[in-house]
Design a protein around this motif. Structure first.
Motif, mmCIF file in Angstrom:
data_model
loop_
_atom_site.group_PDB
_atom_site.id
_atom_site.type_symbol
_atom_site.label_atom_id
_atom_site.label_comp_id
_atom_site.label_asym_id
_atom_site.label_seq_id
_atom_site.Cartn_x
_atom_site.Cartn_y
_atom_site.Cartn_z
ATOM 1 N N ILE A 76 -8.873 54.519 -21.087
ATOM 2 C CA ILE A 76 -8.310 53.216 -21.410
ATOM 3 C C ILE A 76 -7.031 53.428 -22.219
ATOM 4 N N PRO A 77 -5.849 53.138 -21.665
ATOM 5 C CA PRO A 77 -4.602 53.346 -22.410
ATOM 6 C C PRO A 77 -4.413 52.288 -23.494
ATOM 7 N N ASP A 78 -3.493 52.547 -24.395
ATOM 8 C CA ASP A 78 -3.207 51.605 -25.486
ATOM 9 C C ASP A 78 -2.213 50.551 -25.018
ATOM 10 N N LEU A 79 -2.708 49.627 -24.245
ATOM 11 C CA LEU A 79 -1.933 48.509 -23.723
ATOM 12 C C LEU A 79 -2.719 47.235 -23.961
ATOM 13 N N SER A 80 -2.192 46.122 -23.526
ATOM 14 C CA SER A 80 -2.987 44.892 -23.598
ATOM 15 C C SER A 80 -4.066 44.950 -22.522
ATOM 16 N N LEU A 81 -5.140 44.226 -22.719
ATOM 17 C CA LEU A 81 -6.205 44.201 -21.724
ATOM 18 C C LEU A 81 -5.702 43.682 -20.378
ATOM 19 N N ARG A 82 -4.789 42.730 -20.421
ATOM 20 C CA ARG A 82 -4.237 42.198 -19.170
ATOM 21 C C ARG A 82 -3.507 43.303 -18.400
ATOM 22 N N GLU A 83 -2.720 44.121 -19.128
ATOM 23 C CA GLU A 83 -2.002 45.218 -18.483
ATOM 24 C C GLU A 83 -2.966 46.286 -17.980
ATOM 25 N N ILE A 84 -4.008 46.562 -18.749
ATOM 26 C CA ILE A 84 -5.004 47.557 -18.343
ATOM 27 C C ILE A 84 -5.697 47.127 -17.058
ATOM 28 N N LEU A 85 -6.087 45.878 -16.987
ATOM 29 C CA LEU A 85 -6.791 45.380 -15.807
ATOM 30 C C LEU A 85 -5.883 45.332 -14.578
ATOM 31 N N ALA A 114 -8.543 37.948 -26.068
ATOM 32 C CA ALA A 114 -7.742 39.093 -26.526
ATOM 33 C C ALA A 114 -6.960 39.737 -25.387
ATOM 34 N N LEU A 115 -6.783 39.026 -24.278
ATOM 35 C CA LEU A 115 -6.143 39.610 -23.108
ATOM 36 C C LEU A 115 -4.748 40.153 -23.385
ATOM 37 N N ASP A 116 -4.001 39.477 -24.250
ATOM 38 C CA ASP A 116 -2.602 39.857 -24.465
ATOM 39 C C ASP A 116 -2.376 40.568 -25.794
ATOM 40 N N ARG A 117 -3.439 41.058 -26.377
ATOM 41 C CA ARG A 117 -3.298 41.807 -27.632
ATOM 42 C C ARG A 117 -3.225 43.299 -27.352
ATOM 43 N N ASP A 118 -2.123 43.912 -27.800
ATOM 44 C CA ASP A 118 -2.018 45.370 -27.710
ATOM 45 C C ASP A 118 -2.909 45.986 -28.775
ATOM 46 N N ALA A 119 -3.711 46.935 -28.385
ATOM 47 C CA ALA A 119 -4.627 47.558 -29.335
ATOM 48 C C ALA A 119 -5.032 48.929 -28.820
ATOM 49 N N SER A 120 -5.638 49.702 -29.676
ATOM 50 C CA SER A 120 -6.202 50.985 -29.261
ATOM 51 C C SER A 120 -7.610 50.705 -28.743
ATOM 52 N N TRP A 121 -7.662 50.188 -27.524
ATOM 53 C CA TRP A 121 -8.935 49.744 -26.975
ATOM 54 C C TRP A 121 -9.906 50.905 -26.777
ATOM 55 N N SER A 122 -9.384 52.117 -26.604
ATOM 56 C CA SER A 122 -10.271 53.267 -26.449
ATOM 57 C C SER A 122 -11.101 53.506 -27.702
ATOM 58 N N ARG A 123 -10.588 53.011 -28.849
ATOM 59 C CA ARG A 123 -11.343 53.133 -30.098
ATOM 60 C C ARG A 123 -12.082 51.841 -30.449
ATOM 61 N N GLU A 124 -11.497 50.706 -30.093
ATOM 62 C CA GLU A 124 -12.122 49.425 -30.437
ATOM 63 C C GLU A 124 -13.350 49.121 -29.578
ATOM 64 N N LEU A 125 -13.318 49.572 -28.333
ATOM 65 C CA LEU A 125 -14.431 49.281 -27.434
ATOM 66 C C LEU A 125 -15.423 50.441 -27.415
ATOM 67 N N ALA A 126 -16.688 50.110 -27.386
ATOM 68 C CA ALA A 126 -17.728 51.135 -27.244
ATOM 69 C C ALA A 126 -17.691 51.688 -25.821
ATOM 70 N N ASP A 127 -18.289 52.855 -25.625
ATOM 71 C CA ASP A 127 -18.255 53.489 -24.304
ATOM 72 C C ASP A 127 -18.804 52.585 -23.201
ATOM 73 N N PRO A 128 -19.935 51.887 -23.383
ATOM 74 C CA PRO A 128 -20.412 50.995 -22.314
ATOM 75 C C PRO A 128 -19.406 49.889 -21.987
#
Length: 203
Positions: A76-85, A114-128
């Motif tokens: 999961i890159p450090d982008l917005s969720l919208r960009e990741i999807l 939170a679709l348009d929030r840039d974040a370190s989703w690889s750390r914010e989200l749990a593995d599941p």
């Protein structure tokens, strides 16, 4: 169609091959390729993606089709969720309703705000959650071919049930190639192949 002919993968200490010399995987196919631990399953995944060339035979990928590759571990890159999807497409390529529907299908609708929030989703989200996000992206993109390296078995039981239902319903037109360890055959899969190491061949 994917075409695999006389495929032999070279590992540092041995070789591994498919149990069939010629495998053709057409549209909407449901293919399971099983292999024991350490037999080169991830190398086959990389070879199908064009990232591994050590070995023999040939692999021809289908032309003019959309192919999604899902590795064992979600990246999961450090982008917005919208960009990741949307990746590799532009976010504008997908309607808001479709994005939200994909999240909701995999019980991730709490991320909608939170679709348009840039974040370190690889750390914010749990593995599941990261794994579920990858499968929500598949649903959004609806590719012609999907190649997965053991990632289905890494899902939580609830998310795995959803994913299998999505493959049966919304993604029934997508060809699925699933590479994993030995497992009980799922009725979803209609073509079954095995990876065999050189030691097994000699035996």
């Amino acid at each position: 169609s994917f075409l695999l002919e006389n495929v032999v993968l070279a590992l540092p200490s041995r070789q591994t091959r498919l149990n069939e010399s010629r495998i053709e995987i057409g549209p909407a196919a449901r293919v399971h390729i099983a292999g024991e631990h350490g037999c080169g399953k991830t190398l086959l995944f990389r070879a199908l993606a064009g990232l591994w060339s050590a070995g023999e035979g040939r692999i021809l990928a289908p032309a003019e089709t959309r192919i999604s590759f899902v590795p064992k571990r979600a990246f999961i890159p450090d982008l917005s969720l919208r960009e990741i999807l949307a990746y590799p497409d532009a976010p504008a390529a997908y309607a808001e309703t479709d994005i939200l529907a994909a999240l909701r299908r995999f019980n991730l609708d709490y991320l909608a705000g939170a679709l348009d929030r840039d974040a370190s989703w690889s750390r914010e989200l749990a593995d599941p959650e990261r794994q579920a996000l990858v499968f929500a992206r598949l649903l959004l993109h609806r590719p012609d071919f999907i190649v997965i390296d053991e990632a289905i078995d890494a899902l939580s039981p609830e998310t795995k049930a959803v994913a299998m239902d999505v493959f049966r319903r919304e993604l029934k037109s997508s060809a699925l190639i699933y590479i994993s360890g030995p497992r009980d055959p799922d009725l979803l899969f209609t073509q079954h192949y095995r990876l065999i190491s050189a030691a097994q061949v000699a035996a």
